[in-house]
Design an enzyme around this catalytic site. Structure first.
Site, PDB file in Angstrom:
ATOM      1  CE  LYS A  14       0.818 -58.957  70.826  1.00 19.13           C
ATOM      2  NZ  LYS A  14       1.860 -58.964  71.867  1.00 19.13           N
ATOM      3  NE  ARG A  85       1.440 -65.257  72.346  1.00 26.05           N
ATOM      4  CZ  ARG A  85       0.585 -64.394  72.913  1.00 26.05           C
ATOM      5  NH1 ARG A  85      -0.662 -64.354  72.535  1.00 26.05           N
ATOM      6  NH2 ARG A  85       1.002 -63.579  73.843  1.00 26.05           N
ATOM      7  NE  ARG A 124      -0.392 -55.457  80.303  1.00 28.24           N
ATOM      8  CZ  ARG A 124      -0.297 -56.346  79.314  1.00 28.24           C
ATOM      9  NH1 ARG A 124      -0.308 -55.942  78.051  1.00 28.24           N
ATOM     10  NH2 ARG A 124      -0.158 -57.626  79.571  1.00 28.24           N
ATOM     11  NE  ARG A 157      -2.440 -60.107  80.915  1.00 26.40           N
ATOM     12  CZ  ARG A 157      -2.108 -60.276  79.637  1.00 26.40           C
ATOM     13  NH1 ARG A 157      -2.559 -59.422  78.730  1.00 26.40           N
ATOM     14  NH2 ARG A 157      -1.348 -61.265  79.259  1.00 26.40           N
ATOM     15  NE  ARG A 168       2.793 -62.728  79.445  1.00 24.47           N
ATOM     16  CZ  ARG A 168       2.424 -61.512  79.876  1.00 24.47           C
ATOM     17  NH1 ARG A 168       2.795 -61.097  81.078  1.00 24.47           N
ATOM     18  NH2 ARG A 168       1.700 -60.741  79.127  1.00 24.47           N
TER      19      ARG A 168
HETATM   20  P1  AMP Z   1      -1.746 -62.166  75.756  1.00 23.89           P
HETATM   21  O1  AMP Z   1      -2.926 -61.479  76.355  1.00 23.89           O
HETATM   22  O2  AMP Z   1      -1.710 -62.053  74.273  1.00 23.89           O
HETATM   23  O3  AMP Z   1      -0.453 -61.739  76.407  1.00 23.89           O
HETATM   24  O4  AMP Z   1      -1.926 -63.727  76.069  1.00 23.89           O
HETATM   25  C1  AMP Z   1      -2.007 -64.199  77.398  1.00 23.89           C
HETATM   26  C2  AMP Z   1      -1.806 -65.710  77.444  1.00 23.89           C
HETATM   27  O5  AMP Z   1      -2.839 -66.357  76.697  1.00 23.89           O
HETATM   28  C3  AMP Z   1      -0.507 -66.222  76.852  1.00 23.89           C
HETATM   29  O6  AMP Z   1       0.588 -66.127  77.742  1.00 23.89           O
HETATM   30  C4  AMP Z   1      -0.897 -67.674  76.535  1.00 23.89           C
HETATM   31  O7  AMP Z   1      -0.923 -68.452  77.714  1.00 23.89           O
HETATM   32  C5  AMP Z   1      -2.330 -67.518  76.034  1.00 23.89           C
HETATM   33  N1  AMP Z   1      -2.359 -67.283  74.569  1.00 23.89           N
HETATM   34  C6  AMP Z   1      -2.740 -66.130  73.954  1.00 23.89           C
HETATM   35  N2  AMP Z   1      -2.638 -66.237  72.613  1.00 23.89           N
HETATM   36  C7  AMP Z   1      -2.176 -67.512  72.381  1.00 23.89           C
HETATM   37  C8  AMP Z   1      -1.850 -68.255  71.195  1.00 23.89           C
HETATM   38  N3  AMP Z   1      -1.959 -67.723  69.966  1.00 23.89           N
HETATM   39  N4  AMP Z   1      -1.403 -69.523  71.338  1.00 23.89           N
HETATM   40  C9  AMP Z   1      -1.312 -70.079  72.550  1.00 23.89           C
HETATM   41  N5  AMP Z   1      -1.565 -69.448  73.700  1.00 23.89           N
HETATM   42  C10 AMP Z   1      -2.012 -68.172  73.636  1.00 23.89           C
END
Ligand code: AMP
Length: 210
Positions: A14, A85, A124, A157, A168
Site C-alpha cells: 500500500k 482496518r 523493508r 521499523r 500483524r
Molecule cells: P501501518 O503503518 O499501517 O502498518 O500501521 C502501523 C501500526 O499503527 C499498526 O500496527 C497499528 O498499531 C496502528 N494503526 C495504523 N492504522 C490503524 C487503524 N486504522 N486502526 C488501528 N490502529 C492502526
C-alpha cells in the site's frame, strides 16, 4: 476517482503504491501509520497512548484513530492508507463522508500471501528524512543505508521484526473478511494481485481506476 482506500495486509505494498496513485489521481496521501509514528516520535500525548499498541502489532482503539482521521481527512480527495482496518472504522468513515455529501470511489484490496508479507517486511528499509521505501533485495538503495532521493539515513521499523510481523498478519486476518464483505456490498471493491514488482502492480491497478 478522487477518494480511494488502500487496503491489504502489512507489507502488501500500500505504502509503495500510494505515491504513484496520489500523482495519478492528483490527490494527497493520508497514511494513518505514518501519522501515528510521527506522534510517537514527537513524544505527544497521543503518541504516548498508541506506542505500546504499535510496538506489539495491535490495533489502536477505533475511537482514537477516528479522531485522527477526522482531523486529517480532506473529504474532497484522498488516497487513504491504513484506514479503515475493521468494519467499525469503515462505518465511521462512511458517516464522516456522508456529512460532506460524498462517499469513497474505490476500496483497493492488495491481495498477497503470508510468505510475500514476511519477505517484504523483513527486508523493508525506510528513509528517516523523507519516508522513501526500499527493499534490500527488490528495491535496494544505490548506497547501503543511504536514501537515493535525499541522502537521509535508512532504518528498519521497530514492528518489522519476525514476532510482530506474525502478530500483524494475524490481526489482519481477523478483520479482513468483514471489510471485504462491507465494500463488496457497496460495490466499491477492486481486488488486485499485489505480488511482484512495484511497476507491475501499478499497471494492474491503473486500468481499474478509469
Ligand atoms: P501501518 O503503518 O499501517 O502498518 O500501521 C502501523 C501500526 O499503527 C499498526 O500496527 C497499528 O498499531 C496502528 N494503526 C495504523 N492504522 C490503524 C487503524 N486504522 N486502526 C488501528 N490502529 C492502526
Amino acid at each position: 476517482m478522487k477518494r480511494v482506500i488502500l487496503f491489504g495486509a502489512p507489507g502488501s505494498g500500500k505504502g509503495t503504491q500510494s505515491g504513484s496513485l496520489s500523482e495519478f489521481l492528483r490527490v494527497n496521501v493520508i497514511s494513518l501509520g505514518d501519522i501515528l509514528r510521527k506522534e510517537v516520535k514527537d513524544g505527544t500525548a497521543l503518541g504516548g497512548e498508541v506506542k505500546g499498541f504499535m510496538e506489539k502489532g495491535l490495533l489502536v482503539s477505533d475511537e482514537l484513530v477516528g479522531r485522527v482521521i477526522e482531523a486529517n481527512l480532506n473529504p474532497n480527495g484522498f488516497v487513504l492508507d491504513g484506514y479503515p482496518r475493521n468494519v467499525a472504522q469503515a462505518e465511521n468513515l462512511e458517516a464522516i463522508l456522508k456529512t460532506n455529501n460524498c462517499d469513497i470511489d474505490a476500496f483497493i484490496y492488495f491481495d498477497v500471501d503470508e510468505s510475500t508479507v514476511i519477505e517484504r517486511l523483513s527486508k523493508r528499509r525506510i528513509c528517516k528524512q523523507c519516508g522513501a521505501l526500499y527493499h534490500l533485495k527488490n528495491m535496494p538503495p544505490q548506497k547501503c543505508g543511504v536514501c537515493d532521493k535525499c541522502a537521509g539515513e535508512l532504518y528498519q521499523r521497530k514492528d518489522d521484526n519476525p514476532e510482530t510481523i506474525k502478530k500483524r498478519w494475524e490481526v489482519f486476518l481477523e478483520e479482513n473478511q468483514g471489510l471485504v464483505d462491507f465494500y463488496t456490498s457497496r460495490n466499491k471493491l477492486i481486488k488486485v494481485d499485489a505480488r511482484g514488482q512495484k511497476d507491475d502492480v501499478f499497471e494492474r491497478i491503473k486500468p481499474k481506476l478509469q
